[in-house]
Design a protein around this motif. Sequence first.
Motif, mmCIF file in Angstrom:
data_model
loop_
_atom_site.group_PDB
_atom_site.id
_atom_site.type_symbol
_atom_site.label_atom_id
_atom_site.label_comp_id
_atom_site.label_asym_id
_atom_site.label_seq_id
_atom_site.Cartn_x
_atom_site.Cartn_y
_atom_site.Cartn_z
ATOM 1 N N ARG A 162 75.939 -17.183 64.575
ATOM 2 C CA ARG A 162 74.796 -16.377 64.131
ATOM 3 C C ARG A 162 74.816 -14.938 64.664
ATOM 4 N NH1 ARG A 162 74.580 -19.507 60.701
ATOM 5 N NH2 ARG A 162 72.975 -21.042 60.216
ATOM 6 N N ASN A 220 68.318 -17.154 61.409
ATOM 7 C CA ASN A 220 69.251 -16.420 60.549
ATOM 8 C C ASN A 220 70.310 -15.637 61.321
ATOM 9 O OD1 ASN A 220 67.993 -17.304 58.193
ATOM 10 N ND2 ASN A 220 66.506 -15.626 58.237
ATOM 11 N N GLY A 221 69.993 -15.182 62.528
ATOM 12 C CA GLY A 221 70.963 -14.412 63.284
ATOM 13 C C GLY A 221 70.299 -13.601 64.378
ATOM 14 N N ARG A 280 75.398 -11.022 64.669
ATOM 15 C CA ARG A 280 75.310 -10.094 63.544
ATOM 16 C C ARG A 280 75.734 -8.678 63.909
ATOM 17 N NH1 ARG A 280 75.437 -14.212 61.491
ATOM 18 N NH2 ARG A 280 74.051 -15.166 59.953
ATOM 19 N N ARG A 297 61.550 -23.473 62.200
ATOM 20 C CA ARG A 297 61.920 -22.234 61.539
ATOM 21 C C ARG A 297 63.440 -22.163 61.367
ATOM 22 N NH1 ARG A 297 57.852 -18.513 61.333
ATOM 23 N NH2 ARG A 297 59.268 -16.745 61.269
ATOM 24 N N LYS A 298 63.899 -21.344 60.449
ATOM 25 C CA LYS A 298 65.327 -21.172 60.204
ATOM 26 C C LYS A 298 65.825 -19.978 60.994
ATOM 27 C CE LYS A 298 68.748 -20.328 56.563
ATOM 28 N NZ LYS A 298 68.963 -20.063 55.117
ATOM 29 N N THR A 311 64.206 -15.131 62.668
ATOM 30 C CA THR A 311 63.940 -16.484 62.206
ATOM 31 C C THR A 311 63.096 -16.409 60.948
ATOM 32 O OG1 THR A 311 61.934 -16.732 63.549
ATOM 33 C CG2 THR A 311 64.025 -17.409 64.545
ATOM 34 N N GLN A 312 63.228 -17.396 60.116
ATOM 35 C CA GLN A 312 62.536 -17.399 58.827
ATOM 36 C C GLN A 312 61.576 -18.576 58.764
ATOM 37 O OE1 GLN A 312 65.231 -17.302 55.523
ATOM 38 N NE2 GLN A 312 63.640 -17.667 53.985
#
Length: 235
Positions: A139, A72-73, A141, A69-70, A86-87
């Motif tokens: 990451r 994102n922050g 935020r 998974r990616k 996560t994406q």
Amino acid sequence: MEDLPWLDAIVSRIVPPETAPSIDATVLWWVLAAALIACAVPLTWLRVRLGVTLVHELGHAFVGVMVGRKFNGFVLRGDMSGAAVTQGKARGFGRVATTWAGYPAPAILGAALAWFAGRGWAAPTVTLLMLLLVIAMIRVRSWLTAGVTLISLAGFAALWWWRYDEIQALVLIGIAIVLVVGAWRHLGAVVTQPSPSSDPGVLAQLTRVPAFLWNLSFAIVCGLATWGVAQFFLP
């Protein structure tokens, strides 16, 4: 080849000693007492809990990346909660593993820190923790998240630069105790205040497995981690 003093200085702060430092039993018990007090007194727990939440969210992120998974922050909030984004696929093994990883993460990391510290690997462990926090900074935020991450990074950097093997080991063991106790406290909170939006609630929706079974899996991991850290204090 020319001498590189700066490289020698870095390497000298990473490599473990030839033999594990001897840890005074009395000092070890004082470390245990200080860690338990930090987790028991409300004033200190409110600060310490942010560190436990930081590990919780980075646990989501780490496992998410490991399953493809990616990341994102992530953010830490003023009420001591947090979120890691996560994406990837909305369902499936990757989503389940990523969601599950948060609550056990502090306990697993705590057991690992204690294990490495007890075997003389405190110096490379501190170095690895610094590198992970540097990566995590990319990451963050929110300002609170950045502040907690930077303070943690600064603490480990000081421990790394002014290297004393016994102090490094004791600090890692103290952090290990805090993380394990914090993992139990976080688990207690989610068990006594169940919510469909909590990790076990989301896992129940994703898998049809009841939330109490997911909580049981968290408790098993916390129990094993507790046993691992307790080895320092058993005859």
